[in-house]
Design a protein around this motif. Sequence first.
Motif, short mmCIF file in Angstrom:
data_model
loop_
_atom_site.label_atom_id
_atom_site.label_comp_id
_atom_site.label_asym_id
_atom_site.label_seq_id
_atom_site.Cartn_x
_atom_site.Cartn_y
_atom_site.Cartn_z
N ALA A 1 -13.30 -0.71 -9.21
CA ALA A 1 -11.97 -0.67 -9.54
C ALA A 1 -10.87 0.53 -9.05
O ALA A 1 -10.90 1.53 -9.33
N GLY A 2 -9.63 0.58 -8.59
CA GLY A 2 -9.26 1.44 -8.66
C GLY A 2 -7.57 0.72 -8.60
O GLY A 2 -7.33 -0.05 -9.02
N THR A 3 -6.62 2.08 -8.90
CA THR A 3 -5.41 1.65 -9.09
C THR A 3 -4.14 2.50 -7.82
O THR A 3 -5.03 3.06 -7.39
N VAL A 4 -3.92 1.92 -7.12
CA VAL A 4 -2.97 2.07 -6.30
C VAL A 4 -1.65 1.94 -6.39
O VAL A 4 -0.84 1.50 -7.07
N GLU A 5 -0.73 3.28 -6.88
CA GLU A 5 0.90 4.11 -7.96
C GLU A 5 1.29 4.20 -6.35
O GLU A 5 1.27 4.82 -5.77
N PHE B 1 3.71 4.69 -1.42
CA PHE B 1 2.90 5.21 -1.81
C PHE B 1 3.35 6.88 -2.32
O PHE B 1 2.97 7.19 -2.00
N MET B 2 2.43 6.80 -3.37
CA MET B 2 2.03 8.07 -4.43
C MET B 2 0.58 8.41 -4.53
O MET B 2 0.65 9.78 -3.79
N GLU B 3 -0.18 7.78 -5.11
CA GLU B 3 -1.48 8.39 -5.05
C GLU B 3 -2.26 7.05 -5.30
O GLU B 3 -1.63 6.01 -6.09
N MET B 4 -3.30 7.35 -5.46
CA MET B 4 -4.90 5.83 -5.57
C MET B 4 -5.83 6.95 -6.77
O MET B 4 -6.01 7.89 -6.59
N ASN B 5 -5.56 6.64 -7.81
CA ASN B 5 -6.67 6.90 -9.33
C ASN B 5 -7.74 5.82 -8.52
O ASN B 5 -8.00 4.40 -9.01
N THR B 6 -8.86 6.78 -8.67
CA THR B 6 -9.94 5.62 -8.26
C THR B 6 -10.79 6.14 -9.68
O THR B 6 -12.72 6.23 -9.42
N ARG B 7 -10.47 5.38 -10.39
CA ARG B 7 -10.91 4.69 -11.13
C ARG B 7 -10.43 3.27 -12.13
O ARG B 7 -9.86 3.20 -12.45
#
Length: 669
Positions: free
Chosen positions: A271-275, A285-291
């Motif tokens: 699971a990941g979230t691309v902000e 694109f801002m960042e990707m949260n790897t959780r």
Amino acid sequence: MFNKILIANRGEIACRVAATCRRLGVKSVAVYSDADANAKHVAACDEAVHIGAAAAAQSYLRYERIIEAARATGAQAIHPGYGFLSENEDFARACEAAGIVFIGPPVDAIAAMGSKAAAKALMHAAAVPLVPGYHGDDQDPGFLQREADAMGYPVLLKASAGGGGKGMRVVERSADFAAALASCKREAASSFGNDRVLIEKYLTRPRHVEVQVFADKHGGAVYLFDRDCSVQRRHQKVLEEAPAPGLEDEVRRAMGEAAVAAARAVHYEGAGTVEFIMTGADFYFMEMNTRLQVEHPVTEMVTGLDLVEWQLRVAAGEPLPLGQAQLSITGHALEARIYAENPARGFLPSTGTLKHLRMPQGVEFRLGDAGQRASVRIDSGVREGDTITPFYDPMIAKLIVHGATREDALARMKRALEACEVVGPHTNVEFLQRLVTCGPFAGADLDTGLIERNHDALFSPQHKPVREALALACAALLGREGGAAHGASPWQALSHWRLNSGFAQSLSWRDVASDTAFTVAHTHDGGEETLACAGHVGRYTWWRGEGADEYGATLGETRVTGRVFIDGDVFHVFCLGTAMAFEWQNLLAHAADAEHGEGRLTAPMPGKVIAVLVEPGAVVEKGTPLIVMEAMKMEHTIGAPAAGKVTEVLYGVGDQVADGAQLLVLEAA
């Protein structure tokens, strides 16, 4: 599938992961600190292991102890939740070395996305849209200023290793750049041990929209649609919703495909979230949260999927349960984060015991193979009687609602917030009520500055049903003092019996929030009661409801029902969608205090004594500072409530004190 996993976290996310484990028949192991020995997440798991002292640095961040706990209990995998070690590549690498599966992405993916500058270089190569800016290695102040001048102001300085709103500065003009850069670098070095910064064009009135992605070990990758997280305070999210309102289908699809491209660029798994940051239909694109994200429940509510189950299956080597064409959205979901904090004081965290906690009727988790959705869901890691301590995030619960439309979900959220009852620390419940009903949010006019732009409306004094609430407080007081409810046998109502006449009594109250005094005249004559209250005089009847703390009253033509929680002489009234607290001015108790000549000064929250400003025998005036405590990284000075003489000091510098502990004894003058 695993037989047993360890959950390397606490609070509501640990309870949330444990719920999926129970449903799947997977055993779960909790870890806990000294402060969490009796915590809800410990009871939610099959086993629990103590890992250290209350401070996170001595417990939840000590990954060697967590790995030892996994080995000792036979856990095959570790779920990190979010926060703490969830994006720590050293922890992921240590799990791998110990032969324990880390339920998260590969170490290289965590490392790639851990640096904002490196991540943006990868995204540029993957053709993911980026905000114009400089993300390079040259950190010379003069060079950085020239880059900012060239792109035009305003610009945003961001710590490359940052997060949570730290290490960020908006610079409006060239003359302010040098000072802002120095300040940003100091905060970045202090918070993250890395003072490297990047520069981006600052977008005015942007939206914060993120995309949930999932990838497996077999090359499969999908997006589970989007969430809007624009409503923030201090760069931290307050309300989230899915799907993001107002997006055209082609924009939603393009954003999802860009998020999948970002995941593939780092060979992502799990699971990941691309902000993304958005202006109009343009997204960057801002960042990707790897959780897993705090706000993942809104995605679960609109897709009918259990994202934790997907995490476990992917980590166990299974392919993704569904392909992109099989995924769809049903309805709309909103999430409100209920925190122990004081919005009126800049959202400062609040601590203390949850003396009374009642959430709206709902379920903690009800998503399964049939995709059943509850209209109201509560994710919480605390129970009534627990203490919100200064050691961890002060979240009380996440309140999630689902509706057929956004309007339906908004109505459910409003009703659900009105049903929240919390006595103890300050909370943001009333603020959330104002937020979800304010025009811009209700109309989906969303951007990251919504709260600041509507500050006056969100923080202005609100009309409250004082008269109705006082009528219920009086009912609870009369009930406690032994009076008979309306309609009960007169032979049971002996407490106010008078020969050949009625009786009258004056009840003095103080509004705890506004420090406003009220005098209520209650009369009983010939079987009829009258109440003179807040400028209104009318026939008064009251009764007890079915529950122990439920009351009803009529005052003239007005009828009201509600709940009253009594804490000593403070009556917490929940009625008509509001909460008020009135302190009964108990003259007998005050007289007893005066007779004994003593005053008790107690700790307003758990913390540490950092200064004792008086000695036994000191004569002080009202307001004289006596003791200074440190809690939630802030200092709190305890002053004398009245003039008097200090007869005993019960704690010294360095002592840890519990919430409500008596600090010293003051003999009234």
